[in-house]
Design an enzyme around this catalytic site. Structure first.
Site, PDB file in Angstrom:
ATOM      1  N   LYS A 101      19.832 -25.302  -7.041  1.00  0.00           N
ATOM      2  CA  LYS A 101      19.886 -24.747  -8.423  1.00  0.00           C
ATOM      3  C   LYS A 101      18.664 -24.107  -8.773  1.00  0.00           C
ATOM      4  O   LYS A 101      17.558 -24.390  -8.831  1.00  0.00           O
ATOM      5  CB  LYS A 101      20.225 -25.799  -9.680  1.00  0.00           C
ATOM      6  N   CYS A 111      26.248 -24.983 -12.911  1.00  0.00           N
ATOM      7  CA  CYS A 111      26.391 -24.968 -14.473  1.00  0.00           C
ATOM      8  C   CYS A 111      25.405 -23.860 -15.007  1.00  0.00           C
ATOM      9  O   CYS A 111      26.126 -22.833 -15.390  1.00  0.00           O
ATOM     10  CB  CYS A 111      25.707 -26.375 -14.693  1.00  0.00           C
ATOM     11  N   GLU A 154      29.000 -31.525 -11.298  1.00  0.00           N
ATOM     12  CA  GLU A 154      27.644 -31.576 -11.476  1.00  0.00           C
ATOM     13  C   GLU A 154      27.077 -33.260 -11.919  1.00  0.00           C
ATOM     14  O   GLU A 154      27.935 -33.550 -12.908  1.00  0.00           O
ATOM     15  CB  GLU A 154      26.969 -30.825 -12.416  1.00  0.00           C
TER      16      GLU A 154
HETATM   17  C1  LIG Z   1      23.393 -32.816  -9.495  1.00  0.00           C
HETATM   18  O1  LIG Z   1      23.518 -34.063  -9.590  1.00  0.00           O
HETATM   19  C2  LIG Z   1      22.701 -34.952  -9.406  1.00  0.00           C
HETATM   20  C3  LIG Z   1      23.024 -36.466  -9.381  1.00  0.00           C
HETATM   21  O2  LIG Z   1      23.593 -36.718 -10.353  1.00  0.00           O
HETATM   22  C4  LIG Z   1      21.557 -34.762 -10.669  1.00  0.00           C
HETATM   23  O3  LIG Z   1      20.455 -35.477 -10.576  1.00  0.00           O
HETATM   24  C5  LIG Z   1      21.708 -33.444 -10.948  1.00  0.00           C
HETATM   25  O4  LIG Z   1      20.735 -33.114 -11.918  1.00  0.00           O
HETATM   26  C6  LIG Z   1      22.763 -32.603 -10.748  1.00  0.00           C
HETATM   27  N1  LIG Z   1      22.785 -31.158 -11.389  1.00  0.00           N
HETATM   28  C7  LIG Z   1      22.548 -30.761 -12.580  1.00  0.00           C
HETATM   29  C8  LIG Z   1      22.644 -29.572 -12.854  1.00  0.00           C
HETATM   30  O5  LIG Z   1      22.826 -31.560 -13.452  1.00  0.00           O
END
Ligand SMILES: *[C@@H]1O[C@H](CO)[C@@H](O)[C@H](O)[C@H]1NC(C)=O
Ligand SMILES: *[C@@H]1O[C@H](CO)[C@@H](O)[C@H](O)[C@H]1NC(C)=O
Ligand SMILES: *[C@@H]1O[C@H](CO)[C@@H](O)[C@H](O)[C@H]1NC(C)=O
Ligand SMILES: *[C@@H]1O[C@H](CO)[C@@H](O)[C@H](O)[C@H]1NC(C)=O
Ligand SMILES: *[C@@H]1O[C@H](CO)[C@@H](O)[C@H](O)[C@H]1NC(C)=O
Ligand SMILES: *[C@@H]1O[C@H](CO)[C@@H](O)[C@H](O)[C@H]1NC(C)=O
Ligand SMILES: *[C@@H]1O[C@H](CO)[C@@H](O)[C@H](O)[C@H]1NC(C)=O
Ligand SMILES: *[C@@H]1O[C@H](CO)[C@@H](O)[C@H](O)[C@H]1NC(C)=O
Ligand SMILES: *[C@@H]1O[C@H](CO)[C@@H](O)[C@H](O)[C@H]1NC(C)=O
Ligand SMILES: *[C@@H]1O[C@H](CO)[C@@H](O)[C@H](O)[C@H]1NC(C)=O
Length: 531
Positions: A168, A200, A74
């Protein structure tokens, strides 16, 4: 006679062929990536390009050659300033081939091409944008720029086609949108495995994570994370292995690598067979692919003719608190607990209750001489039944029976580890250790064994006895050591998540409280990226 040999020979050859040709295979080969993101020193666009190049290098590497599927963690690709549209699975879009319209960001096309060239399934996490007009039935107010922004997992197949997109559900302190209804990320592969995937923080909740297992019967879970470890029960690999075991499913977990911030934890787990590979990384963090063959679980029966690699590799173990920032269970001081004093008795049998929930402990130890100038952990046994939050207004109902390490006699020192100035040597060996707890049945319940050794990994499956007996009104969970244990032990316990059993009785009361515990967040990364 000769004919029989011929038949046997043919059978052997067919079997070998079947193993090589996909369809009849009893395992697949997976790669999970622990990835250190670049967080400063470049423009946000350059950072995305730098990440993209590193992703593609890993996909094309010799280590990746045998993999059917590669999972990236992630929050390690793009960012809020560099979003992209993502096609829905039913549109069957191959962004690599879709050069004329140019709706998708360059990095999405490039990764589609990388999957297509390497002929692998690819799972990535990114920040997705969507035109609000695309969801006509959503009556919630749209942001001023006309876009919804999601934290999204994207899956490419071997052709580079987007075959799954999961947004998510349990967003953390991220400024993201959620879908009107929770979505379930599920996709089929050409090696006969149906995967579910989530992100996550989702792992601590019932929808959609646990539902993928109990409602959709998924046996192979993909978990992308940027997880902030918490002692003594929720460090990253510990939780991944625990969840995989409790559900008896395969889990492919890819973790972002930012140890100074408390983020690391990557592994591949085969249910009750434990980890096939797992790492917790200290220091500056790494970019590395971990590969293992994964047994295919069909109809709850594990095939037994796979030849997966056990523990291919462990990188530098973390032993000290200054190599990885760790959170602490905010409820640990509210456990009913007992400090174990092995100087007066080697064997301890004890029942502890917290509210109406009781745990039985049966412990036999032997003292070990420790050299001068070394330190050792003290142990407490504890019982807990109660609610906990993870900063947001989202709660879990938890019941725990556990033995856990403390730095000294005080409860305040539990769920902490020594720093690197100390040399830690255990002063006791556990000759046997058994914990038994009764858990009332509930619609939404996951009972897991939860263990942690001195390197912040879980105990190996061979070391752990685990048995859940279905009684009429409750389950009785037994957990024990199958052999004496002489190494450093930080946690050994039964962790039951009743999910949001009492969620409705508790709504807004928490919303004004200051955040104390952040388990999954991009806060740090976003902070640095905002320039
Ligand atoms: C998934 O990746 C993107 C880009 O980095 C990010 O903005 C996003 O928050 C990520 N997901 C989580 C749960 O952090
Ligand atoms: C990848 O595997 C194929 C066959 O499985 C082999 O021919 C090729 O040399 C390998 N490539 C690398 C870079 O290891
Ligand atoms: C979103 O809307 C913009 C402006 O109307 C348009 O140019 C773009 O193609 C749309 N994107 C998608 C994926 O529909
Ligand atoms: C999406 O998030 C933005 C910013 O938090 C918010 O203004 C907007 O109302 C959200 N959109 C929907 C559909 O919830
Ligand atoms: C799994 O179970 C389903 C339905 O119970 C059955 O149709 C299928 O053939 C089974 N698959 C295997 C590999 O046994
Ligand atoms: C621990 O229990 C006390 C007394 O019930 C309560 O006031 C306190 O909020 C609890 N601690 C946490 C972190 O919930
Ligand atoms: C402690 O337990 C072990 C193993 O159960 C047993 O062999 C030993 O005799 C016990 N020691 C004492 C002092 O009771
Ligand atoms: C025990 O550890 C706690 C927390 O690390 C510390 O605050 C306390 O001073 C220690 N107590 C003793 C007696 O060393
Ligand atoms: C390590 O811990 C000791 C004792 O708790 C403390 O005195 C020392 O300052 C710590 N060192 C570092 C580098 O954190
Ligand atoms: C562990 O518990 C199982 C039952 O769950 C039992 O069969 C086994 O003998 C126990 N092993 C030890 C070493 O206590």
């Amino acid at each position: 006679m000769k004919d029989i040999f011929k038949i046997i020979l043919i059978l052997i050859v067919c079997r070998k062929l079947a193993l090589c040709n996909g369809a009849g295979k009893s395992y697949y080969t997976a790669g999970v990536v622990e990835f250190l993101p670049t967080i400063a020193g470049m423009s946000s666009a350059d950072i995305v390009n730098e990440h993209l190049e590193a992703y593609v290098r890993i996909i094309k590497s010799a280590e990746a050659n045998d993999t059917d599927i590669i999972v990236f963690p992630e929050g390690t690709l793009n960012n809020a300033l560099q979003t992209t549209y993502v096609p829905a699975a039913h549109e069957k879009v191959v962004p690599c081939l879709n050069v004329t319209g140019m709706v998708y960001a360059d990095f999405l096309m490039q990764l589609s091409c990388a999957a297509r060239t390497a002929r692998k399934y690819l799972v990535i996490n990114l920040t997705e944008k969507e035109n609000c007009t695309a969801v006509a039935q959503d009556t919630r107010s749209c942001a001023a720029n006309g876009l919804n922004v999601y934290n999204t997992n994207v899956v490419f197949d071997r052709e580079g086609c987007v075959i799954s997109r999961y947004r998510k559900v349990h967003i953390y302190v991220e400024q993201k949108n959620t879908t009107l209804e929770p979505e379930y990320g599920i996709f089929e592969t050409d090696f006969g495995v149906r995967f579910g995937h989530f992100i996550c923080f989702d792992i601590l909740f019932y929808t959609p994570a646990e539902e993928l297992v109990v409602r959709y019967g998924i046996k192979d879970i993909i978990f992308t994370s940027m997880f902030y470890s918490e002692l003594p029960f929720l460090t990253a690999v510990q939780l991944q292995q625990s969840w995989a075991w409790g559900n008896d499913v395969n889990v492919l977990a890819a973790g972002a690598s930012l140890p100074v911030a408390g983020v690391t934890g990557t592994g591949i787990y085969a249910g009750v067979q434990g980890d096939l590979v797992s790492v917790m990384v200290g220091g500056v963090g790494i970019r590395k692919l971990y590969v293992s063959q994964v047994p295919i679980i069909s109809n709850k029966t594990l095939t037994n003719d796979y030849e997966y690699k056990q523990k291919t590799e462990t990188s530098m173990p973390i032993v000290a608190s200054d190599e990885l920032t760790l959170l602490k269970d905010p409820q640990i001081e509210n456990f009913t607990s007992l400090l174990l004093d092995f100087t007066t008795q080697q064997n301890i049998t004890q029942t502890l209750c917290n509210n109406d929930f009781c745990c039985r402990f049966d412990i036999a130890t032997q003292s070990i001489d420790t050299p001068a100038e070394t330190v050792y952990y003290k142990y407490r046994i504890g019982a807990f039944k109660g609610q906990r939050t993870y900063q947001k207004n989202e709660w879990s109902d938890i019941q725990i029976c556990a033995l856990y390490a403390c730095k000294n006699e005080s409860v305040a020192s539990c769920a902490e580890i020594f720093n690197s100035t100390a040399v830690v040597k255990p002063n006791i060996a556990f000759k046997s250790l058994q914990i038994v707890g009764d858990f009332m049945k509930a619609d939404k319940l996951l009972i897991m064994p939860n263990t942690l050794d001195g390197s912040l990994l879980s105990l190996s499956a061979e070391t752990l006895g685990w048995h859940v007996i279905d009684q009429r009104e409750h389950y009785t969970a037994h957990m024990n050591l199958t052999r004496p244990y002489c190494d450093s032990l930080l946690t050994f316990g039964i962790y039951a998540n009743y999910y949001d059993r009492s969620a409705t009785t508790r709504t807004a009361s928490y919303s004004n409280t200051t955040p104390t515990v952040l388990l999954c967040t991009l806060a740090l990364v976003l902070l640095v990226w905002r320039f």
